[in-house]
Design a protein around this motif. Structure first.
Motif, PDB file in Angstrom:
ATOM      1  N   LEU A  88      36.071  27.602  48.932  1.00  0.00           N
ATOM      2  CA  LEU A  88      36.152  28.666  47.926  1.00  0.00           C
ATOM      3  C   LEU A  88      35.991  28.061  46.536  1.00  0.00           C
ATOM      4  CD1 LEU A  88      39.189  30.703  49.329  1.00  0.00           C
ATOM      5  CD2 LEU A  88      36.749  31.148  49.669  1.00  0.00           C
ATOM      6  N   PHE A  89      35.414  28.850  45.636  1.00  0.00           N
ATOM      7  CA  PHE A  89      35.278  28.384  44.252  1.00  0.00           C
ATOM      8  C   PHE A  89      36.627  28.523  43.555  1.00  0.00           C
ATOM      9  CE2 PHE A  89      31.004  30.130  45.311  1.00  0.00           C
ATOM     10  CZ  PHE A  89      30.316  28.918  45.277  1.00  0.00           C
ATOM     11  N   PRO A  90      37.249  27.412  43.130  1.00  0.00           N
ATOM     12  CA  PRO A  90      38.614  27.480  42.589  1.00  0.00           C
ATOM     13  C   PRO A  90      38.731  28.256  41.280  1.00  0.00           C
ATOM     14  CG  PRO A  90      37.688  25.282  42.281  1.00  0.00           C
ATOM     15  CD  PRO A  90      36.734  26.026  43.162  1.00  0.00           C
ATOM     16  N   HIS A  91      37.630  28.327  40.502  1.00  0.00           N
ATOM     17  CA  HIS A  91      37.682  29.007  39.208  1.00  0.00           C
ATOM     18  C   HIS A  91      37.393  30.494  39.322  1.00  0.00           C
ATOM     19  CE1 HIS A  91      33.463  28.107  39.956  1.00  0.00           C
ATOM     20  NE2 HIS A  91      33.127  29.017  39.046  1.00  0.00           N
ATOM     21  N   MET A  92      37.090  30.975  40.508  1.00  0.00           N
ATOM     22  CA  MET A  92      36.771  32.389  40.709  1.00  0.00           C
ATOM     23  C   MET A  92      37.911  33.094  41.424  1.00  0.00           C
ATOM     24  SD  MET A  92      32.813  32.530  42.000  1.00  0.00           S
ATOM     25  CE  MET A  92      31.453  31.912  41.016  1.00  0.00           C
ATOM     26  N   ARG A  93      38.141  34.329  41.033  1.00  0.00           N
ATOM     27  CA  ARG A  93      39.115  35.144  41.746  1.00  0.00           C
ATOM     28  C   ARG A  93      38.567  35.511  43.119  1.00  0.00           C
ATOM     29  NH1 ARG A  93      43.049  36.730  38.003  1.00  0.00           N
ATOM     30  NH2 ARG A  93      42.376  36.509  35.820  1.00  0.00           N
ATOM     31  N   VAL A  94      39.442  36.031  43.959  1.00  0.00           N
ATOM     32  CA  VAL A  94      39.074  36.369  45.328  1.00  0.00           C
ATOM     33  C   VAL A  94      37.851  37.279  45.366  1.00  0.00           C
ATOM     34  CG1 VAL A  94      39.816  37.747  47.333  1.00  0.00           C
ATOM     35  CG2 VAL A  94      41.328  35.988  46.379  1.00  0.00           C
ATOM     36  N   ASP A 127      44.657  43.637  48.760  1.00  0.00           N
ATOM     37  CA  ASP A 127      45.657  43.584  47.683  1.00  0.00           C
ATOM     38  C   ASP A 127      45.628  42.255  46.930  1.00  0.00           C
ATOM     39  OD1 ASP A 127      46.509  46.124  48.375  1.00  0.00           O
ATOM     40  OD2 ASP A 127      48.101  45.397  49.689  1.00  0.00           O
ATOM     41  N   TYR A 128      44.724  41.352  47.315  1.00  0.00           N
ATOM     42  CA  TYR A 128      44.718  40.015  46.699  1.00  0.00           C
ATOM     43  C   TYR A 128      43.427  39.746  45.932  1.00  0.00           C
ATOM     44  CZ  TYR A 128      48.634  39.189  49.869  1.00  0.00           C
ATOM     45  OH  TYR A 128      49.835  39.268  50.533  1.00  0.00           O
ATOM     46  N   ARG A 129      42.670  40.763  45.633  1.00  0.00           N
ATOM     47  CA  ARG A 129      41.348  40.570  45.055  1.00  0.00           C
ATOM     48  C   ARG A 129      41.381  39.912  43.685  1.00  0.00           C
ATOM     49  NH1 ARG A 129      38.124  45.095  45.545  1.00  0.00           N
ATOM     50  NH2 ARG A 129      36.871  44.374  43.787  1.00  0.00           N
ATOM     51  N   ARG A 130      42.487  40.034  42.943  1.00  0.00           N
ATOM     52  CA  ARG A 130      42.565  39.471  41.586  1.00  0.00           C
ATOM     53  C   ARG A 130      43.152  38.066  41.556  1.00  0.00           C
ATOM     54  NH1 ARG A 130      39.620  40.804  37.847  1.00  0.00           N
ATOM     55  NH2 ARG A 130      41.212  40.288  36.287  1.00  0.00           N
ATOM     56  N   ARG A 131      43.559  37.549  42.682  1.00  0.00           N
ATOM     57  CA  ARG A 131      44.177  36.223  42.707  1.00  0.00           C
ATOM     58  C   ARG A 131      43.131  35.109  42.786  1.00  0.00           C
ATOM     59  NH1 ARG A 131      49.777  36.339  46.220  1.00  0.00           N
ATOM     60  NH2 ARG A 131      50.578  38.321  45.415  1.00  0.00           N
ATOM     61  N   PHE A 132      43.563  33.909  42.352  1.00  0.00           N
ATOM     62  CA  PHE A 132      42.746  32.719  42.488  1.00  0.00           C
ATOM     63  C   PHE A 132      43.081  32.036  43.816  1.00  0.00           C
ATOM     64  CE2 PHE A 132      42.737  33.280  37.871  1.00  0.00           C
ATOM     65  CZ  PHE A 132      41.388  33.085  37.579  1.00  0.00           C
ATOM     66  N   PRO A 133      42.167  31.244  44.367  1.00  0.00           N
ATOM     67  CA  PRO A 133      42.441  30.569  45.639  1.00  0.00           C
ATOM     68  C   PRO A 133      43.744  29.770  45.644  1.00  0.00           C
ATOM     69  CG  PRO A 133      40.117  30.405  45.142  1.00  0.00           C
ATOM     70  CD  PRO A 133      40.767  31.037  43.940  1.00  0.00           C
TER      71      PRO A 133
END
Length: 357
Positions: A88-94, A127-133
């Motif tokens: 996963l890209f760490p700088h991108m949100r889910v 419910d986690y779409r705005r979180r970061f990895p």
């Protein structure tokens, strides 16, 4: 009839002088789940990378839905790929991670948002779409990686040891999730690389057993488990005891009679015809071995291990042949070092000694 989803035709992969994959012929049907099963270094991950386009075959061709894609780069093959470390890209949100492939295909923004919501709901991560990895557990990151792979609606989903980095409880949870997703995606072919026989048996329609860069055996899961054709498959898939036996009688079209430690059994030849007098191996699953205090073949009890759901017994038959048994209870059995009786059922698979080695 539509073309198979995936075909590998005589595919070999070399890394310098090392042969990582040798002349692999394999087909995966539309909507089928195929597990590539084998120990480390067997070539299973290399085979998946050849399908994905991450490595180019030294010889042979790769086809997707009948089209030769051997020379196509990964991004033009339209496949979904999930790797062990999630990537996963760490700088991108889910949501942005999941949308990455869609945006690369220049899909309209509204369709991207709809598709992202759809696949996140599919894997239980809406419910986690705005979180970061970094704000997710390992199991949640794996769900996001699967959602990203599914977002482009691939005809083939490739999974390379996707559960190996998870603890036992999360592996069971994610395996159940993958089984549920299979039901929702009946037309998607799935190629699943694993060294875990339990995962392969639970998820796959067929299993391809690999060893030393070669395909050893391929077939439906129940066939390979109950009627393996090679010693390696019998031992690796289900940890069967491989007991050296002598073939006493072999009619050619039915069960053979074999002799072990002075006792005779009926066995089912699975690796082709066997001749009377030949040496072969009887594949006996540990849970099919009965251990008691009297009767049966004499053996010595060498060790007892509690395994949570039961006990594993290490035994030795007269003549020195080792034998492993799995029993639910050891009540009534004598102590380690004592003599016991062992019974083996008729109908166990019989493979030619050396097959698959």
């Amino acid at each position: 009839m539509s073309a198979p989803a995936v075909e590998l035709r005589g595919v070999s992969v070399h890394f310098g002088r090392t042969v990582a994959l040798r002349e692999l012929d394999l087909t995966v049907g539309r909507g089928e789940a195929l597990a590539l099963l084998g120990p480390s270094g067997s070539g299973k991950s290399t085979a998946l990378k050849a399908v994905a386009g991450f490595v180019r075959p030294h010889t042979g061709r790769v086809l997707l839905s009948g089209e030769d894609v051997t020379d196509l780069p990964p991004h033009r093959r339209g496949l979904g790929v999930v790797v062990q470390n999630y990537a996963l890209f760490p700088h991108m949100r889910v949501a942005d991670n999941v949308a990455f492939g869609l945006r690369a295909r220049r899909m309209p923004r509204r369709q991207v948002e709809e598709r992202v919501s759809e696949v996140l709901s599919m894997v239980g991560m809406a419910d986690y779409r705005r979180r970061f990895p970094r704000e997710l557990s390992g199991g949640q990151q794996q769900r996001v990686a699967i959602a990203r792979a599914l977002a482009i609606r691939p005809p083939v989903l490739l999974l390379d040891e996707p559960l190996s980095a998870l603890d036992a409880a999360l592996r069971e949870e994610m395996l159940a999730e993958l089984l549920r997703l299979r039901g929702e995606l009946p037309d998607t072919a799935l190629v699943y690389v694993t060294h875990d026989q339990g995962e392969a048996l639970a998820l796959a329609d067929r299993i391809a057993v690999m060893r030393d860069a070669r395909l050893v055996e391929v077939g439906p899961t129940d066939q390979l488990y109950h009627r393996p054709r090679t010693e390696f498959t019998a031992s690796f898939l289900g940890a069967a005891n491989l007991l050296p036996v002598e073939v006493v009688a072999a009619p050619g079209d039915g069960p053979a009679t074999v002799r072990l430690a002075g006792a005779e059994f009926r066995a089912e030849p699975t690796g082709g015809p066997v001749a009377a007098g030949a040496r072969a191996a009887l594949g006996v699953r540990p849970h099919r071995v009965e251990v008691r205090t009297d009767g049966g073949m004499p053996a010595r009890l060498l060790a007892v291990q509690w395994r949570g759901t039961g006990f594993r017994l290490d035994l030795e038959l007269d003549g020195g042949t080792p034998l492993r048994a799995e029993v639910s209870s050891v009540d009534g059995l004598p102590p380690v070092g004592a003599r016991v009786g062992v019974s083996i059922p008729d109908g166990c698979p019989l493979v030619t000694t050396g097959a698959g080695g």
